[in-house]
Design an enzyme around this catalytic site. Structure first.
Site, short mmCIF file in Angstrom:
data_model
loop_
_atom_site.label_atom_id
_atom_site.label_comp_id
_atom_site.label_asym_id
_atom_site.label_seq_id
_atom_site.Cartn_x
_atom_site.Cartn_y
_atom_site.Cartn_z
N GLY A 71 0.82 -1.20 0.00
CA GLY A 71 0.00 0.00 0.00
C GLY A 71 0.86 1.25 0.00
O GLY A 71 2.02 1.21 0.41
N GLN A 121 2.90 9.90 1.08
CA GLN A 121 4.19 9.20 0.95
C GLN A 121 4.89 9.54 -0.37
O GLN A 121 6.06 9.19 -0.55
CB GLN A 121 3.99 7.68 1.05
N LEU A 156 6.80 1.64 3.98
CA LEU A 156 7.75 2.06 2.95
C LEU A 156 8.46 3.37 3.31
O LEU A 156 9.50 3.68 2.75
CB LEU A 156 7.02 2.23 1.61
N HIS A 176 -2.08 6.72 7.58
CA HIS A 176 -1.22 7.67 6.85
C HIS A 176 -2.00 8.94 6.51
O HIS A 176 -1.47 10.04 6.63
CB HIS A 176 -0.72 7.04 5.55
#
Ligand code: NI
Length: 174
Positions: free
Chosen positions: A48, A53, A99, A144
């Site tokens: 994901g 990000q 990530l 997030h």
């Protein structure tokens, strides 16, 4: 298509609550943006990726879950825009990574069963019930969009160790 640079821990946009996304305003750039996000996510074997990000202030994330049966391996793709939880049930402590903090794996609690409402990439309202990895991915990605990270759920003792580990890992991030 293009692989975008993934924002790493320490960048303030990862702590930002992202703005409600106007689907109509984003409609034209959305297909390319989703392709880029999916390609970026796959390039680092992620499941994901949220818009912040890659440095964007949209309440948007992509989820890519590997699925396989005896015959085929495939990907379950879900694009979530302006998602909200309708329900969360159960609790399971499992290792999780992100990530934006590559190389760091921490055991944290998550709900086992969730129901999520969102708008998909076609502008259609959706309601999805999920368990297992998909339920975890929904929770991780929606966090997030609220400026939260998985390490926030670690217990205080673990948090001290995490800080040290991040110091060690940071020079390997780019
Ligand atoms: Ni993440």
């Amino acid at each position: 298509m293009a692989i975008r640079k993934i924002v790493k821990y320490g960048d303030p946009i990862l702590r930002q609550k992202l703005k409600h996304t106007d689907y109509e305003a984003l409609r034209e750039e959305l297909p390319q943006l989703i392709k880029d996000m999916e390609e970026t996510c796959l390039s680092v074997h992620g499941v994901g990726l949220a818009a912040n990000q890659i440095g964007l202030d949209y309440r948007l994330a992509v989820i890519l879950i590997p699925e396989s049966d005896k015959k085929n391996a495939s990907l379950k793709r879900i694009v979530i825009i302006n998602p909200e939880f309708e329900d969360k049930q159960g609790e399971l402590v499992e290792e999780e990574g992100c990530l934006s903090l590559p190389g760091l794996w921490v055991e944290i609690p998550r709900a086992t069963d969730v129901t999520v409402r969102f708008v998909d990439e076609n502008g259609q309202p959706r309601r999805v019930r999920a368990r297992g990895l998909l339920a975890k991915a929904f929770q991780h990605e929606i966090d997030h969009l609220d400026g939260k990270l998985f390490i926030d759920y670690a217990d205080p003792v673990l948090k001290t160790a995490i800080k040290k580990e991040i110091k060690k890992l940071r020079p390997t991030w780019n």
